[in-house]
Scaffold this motif. Structure first.
Motif, PDB file in Angstrom:
ATOM      1  N   ASP A 263      40.577  47.508  21.482  1.00  0.00           N
ATOM      2  CA  ASP A 263      40.247  48.223  22.714  1.00  0.00           C
ATOM      3  C   ASP A 263      38.775  48.054  23.084  1.00  0.00           C
ATOM      4  N   SER A 264      37.962  47.529  22.179  1.00  0.00           N
ATOM      5  CA  SER A 264      36.536  47.356  22.444  1.00  0.00           C
ATOM      6  C   SER A 264      36.315  46.710  23.808  1.00  0.00           C
ATOM      7  N   GLY A 265      35.408  47.283  24.584  1.00  0.00           N
ATOM      8  CA  GLY A 265      35.119  46.768  25.916  1.00  0.00           C
ATOM      9  C   GLY A 265      36.036  47.294  26.992  1.00  0.00           C
ATOM     10  N   GLY A 266      37.136  47.952  26.581  1.00  0.00           N
ATOM     11  CA  GLY A 266      38.067  48.495  27.556  1.00  0.00           C
ATOM     12  C   GLY A 266      37.467  49.679  28.297  1.00  0.00           C
ATOM     13  N   PRO A 267      37.978  49.976  29.493  1.00  0.00           N
ATOM     14  CA  PRO A 267      37.381  51.010  30.344  1.00  0.00           C
ATOM     15  C   PRO A 267      37.808  52.423  29.989  1.00  0.00           C
ATOM     16  N   ILE A 268      36.898  53.364  30.197  1.00  0.00           N
ATOM     17  CA  ILE A 268      37.197  54.795  30.206  1.00  0.00           C
ATOM     18  C   ILE A 268      37.069  55.220  31.667  1.00  0.00           C
ATOM     19  N   PHE A 269      38.194  55.273  32.374  1.00  0.00           N
ATOM     20  CA  PHE A 269      38.186  55.651  33.784  1.00  0.00           C
ATOM     21  C   PHE A 269      38.087  57.164  33.922  1.00  0.00           C
ATOM     22  N   TYR A 270      37.466  57.619  35.005  1.00  0.00           N
ATOM     23  CA  TYR A 270      37.427  59.053  35.284  1.00  0.00           C
ATOM     24  C   TYR A 270      38.743  59.477  35.906  1.00  0.00           C
ATOM     25  N   GLY A 271      39.467  60.340  35.209  1.00  0.00           N
ATOM     26  CA  GLY A 271      40.742  60.832  35.711  1.00  0.00           C
ATOM     27  C   GLY A 271      41.684  59.700  36.048  1.00  0.00           C
ATOM     28  N   ASP A 272      42.263  59.774  37.248  1.00  0.00           N
ATOM     29  CA  ASP A 272      43.185  58.742  37.719  1.00  0.00           C
ATOM     30  C   ASP A 272      42.508  57.745  38.644  1.00  0.00           C
ATOM     31  N   THR A 273      41.175  57.734  38.662  1.00  0.00           N
ATOM     32  CA  THR A 273      40.449  56.834  39.547  1.00  0.00           C
ATOM     33  C   THR A 273      40.244  55.477  38.884  1.00  0.00           C
ATOM     34  N   ASN A 274      39.662  54.534  39.623  1.00  0.00           N
ATOM     35  CA  ASN A 274      39.307  53.225  39.075  1.00  0.00           C
ATOM     36  C   ASN A 274      37.827  53.161  38.695  1.00  0.00           C
ATOM     37  N   MET A 275      37.153  54.320  38.637  1.00  0.00           N
ATOM     38  CA  MET A 275      35.730  54.359  38.310  1.00  0.00           C
ATOM     39  C   MET A 275      35.521  54.363  36.796  1.00  0.00           C
ATOM     40  N   ILE A 276      34.791  53.378  36.314  1.00  0.00           N
ATOM     41  CA  ILE A 276      34.565  53.206  34.882  1.00  0.00           C
ATOM     42  C   ILE A 276      33.325  53.993  34.467  1.00  0.00           C
TER      43      ILE A 276
END
Length: 267
Positions: free
Chosen positions: A221-234
């Motif tokens: 998972d390294s480098g994978g995104p942590i999005f805010y909620g259900d948004t596409n914001m990383i």
């Protein structure tokens, strides 16, 4: 970064390297801009995750782009929800990855100029990008956060405010009953714990990695995104953990000048 994949993989190629988010569920086509990385360093082949920010720009972790002062020798990205390989003989891997029909896109890796294998820990500078040789056209891409976004959430108490979506191709777990090895895009839910401990160094954020909350990160998972909620914001990318795959994880913040100044030069 997950364990080296290709010492054994060249014979059954990566049949044992399939990976996924812990305690989560298959992502399917919900985040088509999240892909898996397969790359060669001086010590072998590894896999990570990353997010398309633009047709040719993939955001990932610094340790997925550089090792021991040397940038990746080869890097490939694939956005297929589920990854499979045919049986390959030694010496056939690169030719397979170079064939566009197999879904892999070659790219060039760039690490943050101050990334140095965590030598300045807890300031890790663990962010990098992959510039793809061939653009990927989508209707939506991952988005960067405004600078200083995560601190604005620390005073909010609702579960809705403190809910993040982790997406990646990492292991589902390494201990029973969660151990699993499916190389596919998965998603899970994590919570922000804190930003200000000495372990964070002003660059990382501490997130949950808990089956009770429905998500967590693991090898791959390294480098994978942590999005805010259900948004596409990383808000962060998967970086490191004291007890990988369970407990808590420390993810590299994208809402800092250190990260944003580096990333924006490639957009």
């Amino acid at each position: 970064m997950r364990i080296a994949v290709v010492a054994l993989v060249l014979f059954t190629l990566l049949s044992a390297s399939a990976l996924a988010v812990t305690f989560g569920e298959p992502d399917g086509v919900r985040h088509p801009y999240v892909g898996t990385l397969l790359f060669q360093t001086v010590t072998g082949w590894y896999s990570c995750s990353g997010t398309l920010l633009a047709p040719k720009v993939v955001l990932t972790a610094g340790h997925c782009t550089k090792e021991g002062g040397t940038t990746n020798l080869l890097t490939y990205v694939n956005f297929t929800p589920s990854i499979s390989f045919p049986g390959l003989q030694p010496g056939q891997l690169v030719a397979y990855l170079d064939n566009p029909a197999n879904g892999w896109i070659k790219g060039t890796a760039y690490a943050h100029p101050q990334y140095d294998d965590y030598a300045q820990f807890p300031r890790t500078y663990d962010v990098g990008v992959i510039i793809l040789d061939t653009p990927v056209t989508l209707s939506t891409y991952g988005a960067l956060p405004p600078e200083g976004f995560l601190p604005t959430l620390t005073t909010k108490r609702s579960q809705t405010d403190n809910r993040f979506t982790l997406v990646g191709y990492g292991l589902q777990g390494v201990i029973r009953p969660f151990a699993s090895d499916i190389w596919a895009r998965y998603q899970g839910t994590v919570r922000l714990i804190e930003l200000n401990s000495a372990m964070n160094g002003g660059q990382s954020a501490k997130f949950t990695n808990n089956p009770g909350l429905g998500g967590g990160s693991c090898f791959g998972d390294s480098g994978g995104p942590i999005f805010y909620g259900d948004t596409n914001m990383i808000t962060a990318v998967v970086s490191w953990g004291i007890t990988p795959c369970i407990g808590n994880s420390y993810e590299f913040r994208i809402d800092t000048a250190v990260a944003l100044d580096f990333i924006r030069q490639y957009l």
